[in-house]
Every structure is written in structure tokens, then in C-alpha cells.
Design an enzyme around this catalytic site. Sequence first.
Site, PDB file in Angstrom:
ATOM      1  N   SER A 164       0.788  -1.237   0.000  1.00 14.43           N
ATOM      2  CA  SER A 164       0.000   0.000   0.000  1.00 14.43           C
ATOM      3  C   SER A 164       0.818   1.284   0.000  1.00 14.43           C
ATOM      4  CB  SER A 164      -0.956   0.007   1.194  1.00 14.43           C
ATOM      5  OG  SER A 164      -2.088  -0.784   0.921  1.00 14.43           O
ATOM      6  N   SER A 191      -5.389   3.637   4.811  1.00 10.83           N
ATOM      7  CA  SER A 191      -5.078   2.733   3.707  1.00 10.83           C
ATOM      8  C   SER A 191      -6.333   2.080   3.144  1.00 10.83           C
ATOM      9  CB  SER A 191      -4.079   1.657   4.143  1.00 10.83           C
ATOM     10  OG  SER A 191      -3.337   1.187   3.040  1.00 10.83           O
ATOM     11  N   LYS A 214       0.044   3.624  -2.746  1.00 10.52           N
ATOM     12  CA  LYS A 214      -1.066   4.577  -2.688  1.00 10.52           C
ATOM     13  C   LYS A 214      -0.562   6.018  -2.703  1.00 10.52           C
ATOM     14  CE  LYS A 214      -4.712   1.854  -0.383  1.00 10.52           C
ATOM     15  NZ  LYS A 214      -4.215   0.559   0.075  1.00 10.52           N
TER      16      LYS A 214
END
Length: 472
Positions: free
Chosen positions: A159, A215, A162
Site C-alpha cells: 500500500s 489505507s 497509494k
Amino acid sequence: MNPPRRRPASRAAGLISAVLVGLAPAAFAGPAAAVEPPIGHSQAQLPLSVPPPAAVLPSTTSSEYFDTPRDLTGCPYRTTPPAPVDASEVPLPGQTSPAPPPVPETPAGGESLNSCDVAAPAGFDVPGEVTASAWLVSDLDTGEVVAARDPHGRYRPASVIKTLLASVVLDRLQADRIIEVTDADLQGAEGSLVGIGPGGKYSVDRLLSGLLMSSGNDAATVLAHQMGGIEATVEAMNAHAAELGAESTHVATVNGLDGPGMMSTAYDMSLIFRDAMTRPEFARIVGTQMSGFPGYPAGEGAGAPDPAAAPANAGPTVRADGSVVNPGFVLANDNRLLYNYPGAIGGKTGFTDDARHTFIGAAERDGRRLAVVLLDGTRVPKAPWEQAALLLDAGFATDDTVGRLVDGPQTSADDADHADEQLASGPLGTVGQTRASTADGSLIERYGPWLALGAGGVIVLAGAGLTLRSRR
């Protein structure tokens, strides 16, 4: 780009326990490490009602895999990441995995970075507790690389990718644009969820808060649909990575879940994070400890509470028309560096089975701002944020450097000598006055019940049939 795909159901049985592992600690015992399972660690900080974290591990993968540093003899990951441990990267029928990006003849950043060994100047004390296969400490303002290990080794970002999605979103969508979410907008959202629901109205800025602070894969999915769909957004992310000179990065999913060909490097992620921090909105969000988040459907009782004056905890309510309202809640940043490291200004957490633990952290000291990227890490003997803190301490203790983050594609190590030409123009984005001054998550303890309500909203979503694969 593969369409949204269901991951193996080996984690479905641990769905609710995984959500609680990720969110309940934030509500009851200070900032959580998201859905990163605290393998091999004491469960003292988990509520008694939470099942053991082992429940969220795949039955075919032992904790030893998550706890053991890799052997980098011979630089084995210069072309592709380590072998996957599940089926998440198996192409769908009729599709094939993309070829890995070509390995540059001359890796960017300087000759010292052309190795999988530690590159560090005199005075940089490499902490023995750092177990990440690849890491890199850099100066956010000058782009100088203070120290690194296997900076061009290819690993899965989970993640932390991101941060790239957020940059693409901020470049294409107005932060104050309001999006009314539909069931179609949430199609394909799985894994870690912030708690977005149909009928809710969210600004792009709020969705980015859910994306970066919690997240939220649901936030990633909604934002991607606003930019033309999952495939178009993945293409935009790959295009922006190429513009930055992240030549070893291939994005397969918008949310960081593993997919065919997913990879990046500590060097590339340092480029990506440094670029993201030039956007004031991004810097403000990743540096925020607590933020209100709306419930759904929009209307009475679904507003985002003020973290400094949150109302008493309450469950779902029923409006006069009979509609059930999931109230807004206080969102806590899952980056524990913010609560425990003096001068911390932001970062991002990450975890998947294949990627293991990934982390980005940044801090400011005496006017100097450093960032650290860790890929393919473990939580033993210290959690990723703690390993990042040790590397930041070592970085702040020296003024010497071993290389430079080079702006743009198709550059060579020789270009790193031309500092004035390579530095980003103007100061980078600064953190807004949204961070609480209270250390060690005391605000989370204060608003724990309200945060627990947010976790309950996520569990409601999970019960609607979303399959979990434990990851950030």
C-alpha cells in the site's frame, strides 16, 4: 491491466478478526499498525475480544516466512521480486503476466547505489534491528541519498504505492469535489477498508484521507472510478512513475494489492514519495493524526465529527423515513511514527502476503527533512515504523551522502553530479497545522469509543461479502 479479481478465500474465515486487528488497537490502545499482523509479538496491546492474529494468516504460510530477513547474496532481485507465496499474481484465464521493466544499464542515483549491499557514509551507524531487504534514506528537499541497501532491488510495494495514486488524483481531481458514492463505485473493493458506503457524500480530500491515513482500498476504488476506471487509473499511475524516472516500477493495482507484475524499488518509491510531498494537500494528510470522516447515507446523523469535540459514541440510527444511518467517525492515522517520533511529518504503511511489510516515514529536525523507504521487511525484532525511526536517527546524525535521487527518466549516474540541474525547484510542501501536539496517541485513547464505531462500520461492509486478504 487485469480487471478486479477475487483473491483466494484462504483468509475469508479471518475477515472480521483481521479488521479488528487493524482497527481495534487504534480504538483501544493507541495508533494501530493497520492490518499488519503482529507476528511473533506480544498481543498485550490487543483487546481481549480480538481473536489471535494467527487467524488472519494464510494456512499455507508459516510465520517464519514473515519473520525471516532474506539472503541478498548475489543481488537476486534485480529483475523480479521474490517468488509469491499465494495465487494473487496468477493471471486470469486468457491473460499473461507482463514482462518486467528492462533493468537500466546504469542504475540511477550514483555508482554507490549500484549494489545490493549497504551504501552508507562514515558516521552512518546502520542499525542491526533493520531487517528490510531494501531501504533508502534521502533528503526530501535536496534529493540527496544519505544511505541505502539494495536500492534498485525489485520488491512489491503493497500500500505504499497509494502515495502514487494520491499524486495522480490530486493532479486530476479538485480536492473539494463532492462524490456521491454508489454500489458501482465500490465494486471490487476488498481488503483494508476505511468505511465508505453507498449514498455517502465525500469530498476528494476526505477520500484521500481515508486512502492515506487508513489505507482504505474502498477509497482507492472510488477515486479510480472517478478517473475513468481501474484500468485507466493504473495506466495513469504507471505513466506518472515513468515521468518521475521510476524505471523499475510496474503498477498492477490501484490499491497496492499484489497483481501480475507488481513491483517497485526503494529508490523508485523514494522518488514517488518525494514528488507526492510537493503537493501541500498530500503533505497535510499524511501528517495528520486524527480527522473526522463522514458516515452514510449522507444527511442527518452522517456528518464528519470534529476530532477535538467528538460526540458520545453511538451506533447506527434510523431516520424518520426508515433509512439506517451509519454515523461519521474519527479517523486515526495508522502510521505510528507520527505519534512516537519527534518531528515526524508523514509516511505510509503497507502489507501483503507477497510484499511482506513495507513502510515510508519522514521527519524534520533542525530544518532538515529526511524520508526513509523500507521494502520487504519484517516486524521482528522491531516493527517497521521503529526500524524507520532508527534509520532516520542515523541519517540525522550525518551530513554526508552516497548518491542522489535523479529527476526524470533516461538519466545516468553521471548526471547525479550536476546537483543544481537536478534539484526540484522551490520548497516542497509543508505539513499543515492539523497534527495534534499530544504524543503517544493520547488523542486516540480519548476518542477510542468513537474510533471503535468506525471499525464497526468497516465490519458491516465486510459482512456484505467482501473477501479479505490481509494487506495494507
